[in-house]
Motif scaffolding. Structure first.
Motif, PDB file in Angstrom:
ATOM      1  N   HIS A  90       0.815  -1.221   0.000  1.00 31.58           N
ATOM      2  CA  HIS A  90       0.000   0.000   0.000  1.00 31.58           C
ATOM      3  C   HIS A  90       0.850   1.274   0.000  1.00 31.58           C
ATOM      4  O   HIS A  90       0.436   2.291   0.542  1.00 31.58           O
ATOM      5  N   PHE A  91       2.062   1.189  -0.614  1.00 27.57           N
ATOM      6  CA  PHE A  91       2.964   2.354  -0.570  1.00 27.57           C
ATOM      7  C   PHE A  91       2.373   3.566  -1.280  1.00 27.57           C
ATOM      8  O   PHE A  91       2.782   4.696  -1.044  1.00 27.57           O
ATOM      9  N   GLU A  92       1.396   3.324  -2.125  1.00 28.58           N
ATOM     10  CA  GLU A  92       0.777   4.478  -2.803  1.00 28.58           C
ATOM     11  C   GLU A  92      -0.304   5.137  -1.953  1.00 28.58           C
ATOM     12  O   GLU A  92      -0.849   6.159  -2.327  1.00 28.58           O
ATOM     13  N   HIS A  93      -0.613   4.518  -0.804  1.00 29.32           N
ATOM     14  CA  HIS A  93      -1.654   5.079   0.067  1.00 29.32           C
ATOM     15  C   HIS A  93      -1.179   5.183   1.509  1.00 29.32           C
ATOM     16  O   HIS A  93      -1.776   4.594   2.413  1.00 29.32           O
ATOM     17  N   THR A 102       7.960  -5.477  -6.150  1.00 25.09           N
ATOM     18  CA  THR A 102       9.086  -4.675  -5.685  1.00 25.09           C
ATOM     19  C   THR A 102      10.034  -5.539  -4.854  1.00 25.09           C
ATOM     20  O   THR A 102       9.654  -6.597  -4.329  1.00 25.09           O
TER      21      THR A 102
END
Ligand code: TRP
Length: 330
Positions: free
Chosen positions: A52-55, A126
């Protein structure tokens, strides 16, 4: 907090509120074990970033949610050490050291990683995601945890942690403590949509924070026996999700419900109502405790800060030993 007791470490990714599946598979066990063991509960915000690195805003909000979920089911902050993964320096440092001791192929073949890759629909992953089991080994070993209560999906990760410990000790001398998994004795909870798993990312959960009306509504909409169309048709409890829930949450009535279903003496609507009532009875005391913590968010913050401080003290000691063993201290 007795230092002579064995230590438990377990935790949750902070990617959203926890549901009944978490409760039966893990939280209920934590509550039972907290008196006997020195219990550490990890709020895994770094691991949450792997998916959830984008959030990041969802992750930080979820730190409170997940802490409150754990507190609401009866984990006692006087007995338990709650801590935030990103605050613990030792976890970051140990992750780097351990990353030398595991091959990329071993990580690629981890069955839980494979399942998650499919579940999230990743066509590439990733470095951080592939390596999170290494970081999880650091979560477990920084505080010399003895037992790791988890569901079976976590077993590959605990096995990796055990292998890393053995490899480390073999190479650099006896330094780290080898943990053991403690499997929950409760089966995995199915989703009310018939999915094999109740999952945060599957949209089929009953949340510990859901109010009574929401729970009743979710139960009302659940799938049941597809062959039972009219109330007079005999049911097949063995293929009914609601029946599986009765077995877990309404054990005393389960047998008689099976009989009544098979002989068409109870219809799905009544059977669901009964279940919703049982679930709400279970959840009511959790709701009460949660309401308290919602109103005292600062207390929740204090609990996490105090626990993180304790975790850091323990972690510093482990890193010191690890560095000495690896001869990387001046
Ligand atoms: N991977 C666990 C989960 O997805 C969360 C977790 C992170 C964990 N670190 C841990 C569990 C260490 C046990 C021990 O639920």
């Amino acid at each position: 907090m007795g230092e002579n007791r064995k230590r438990i470490l377990t935790g949750d990714r902070t990617t959203g509120k926890l549901h009944l599946g978490h409760y039966v598979g893990s939280l209920s066990q934590r509550v039972k074990l907290q008196d006997e063991y020195d219990t550490f509960i990890l709020l895994a915000d770094v691991q949450a970033l792997t998916t959830h690195f984008e959030h990041p805003e969802l992750i930080s909000e979820s730190i409170y949610d997940v802490a409150m979920d754990n507190l609401s089911v009866g984990l006692d902050p006087q007995k338990v050490t709650f801590f935030q993964q990103s605050q613990i320096k030792a976890i970051a440092e140990l992750t780097v050291f351990y990353s030398m001791l595991v091959s990329v192929n071993v990580l690629r073949h981890n069955p839980t990683i494979k399942t998650e890759v499919k579940q999230y629909g990743y066509d590439d992953i990733t470095y951080g995601f592939l390596g999170y089991p290494v970081s999880q080994a650091a979560d477990i070993t920084f505080c010399n945890a003895d037992l790791i209560p988890v569901g079976d999906d976590q077993l590959p990760h605990i096995e990796l942690a055990r292998k890393l410990v053995r490899r480390f000790n073999e190479l650099y001398g006896d330094t780290l403590h080898e943990p053991k998994a403690k499997l929950s004795d409760c089966p995995r909870l199915m989703g009310l949509d018939g999915n094999a798993k109740m999952g945060k990312s599957l949209g089929n959960g009953i949340y510990l924070s859901d109010d009574a009306k929401t729970v009743s509504e979710k139960v009302r909409c659940a799938v049941t026996d597809p062959e039972r169309i009219a109330i007079k048709d005999p049911g097949h409890p063995d293929i009914c999700v609601i029946n599986k829930y009765h077995k877990i949450f309404n054990e005393p009535e389960h047998e008689s419900i099976c009989e009544m279903c098979k002989s068409a003496k109870v219809g799905c609507v009544a059977c669901k109502k009964n279940l919703a009532e049982k679930l709400n009875n279970l959840l009511d005391p959790f709701r009460e405790r949660r309401a308290y913590y919602e109103e005292h968010r600062n207390e929740v913050k204090d609990i996490i800060m105090t626990g993180s401080k304790r975790a850091n003290q323990i972690g510093e000691e482990t890193v010191r030993k690890v560095k000495t063993a690896m001869h990387i201290e001046l």
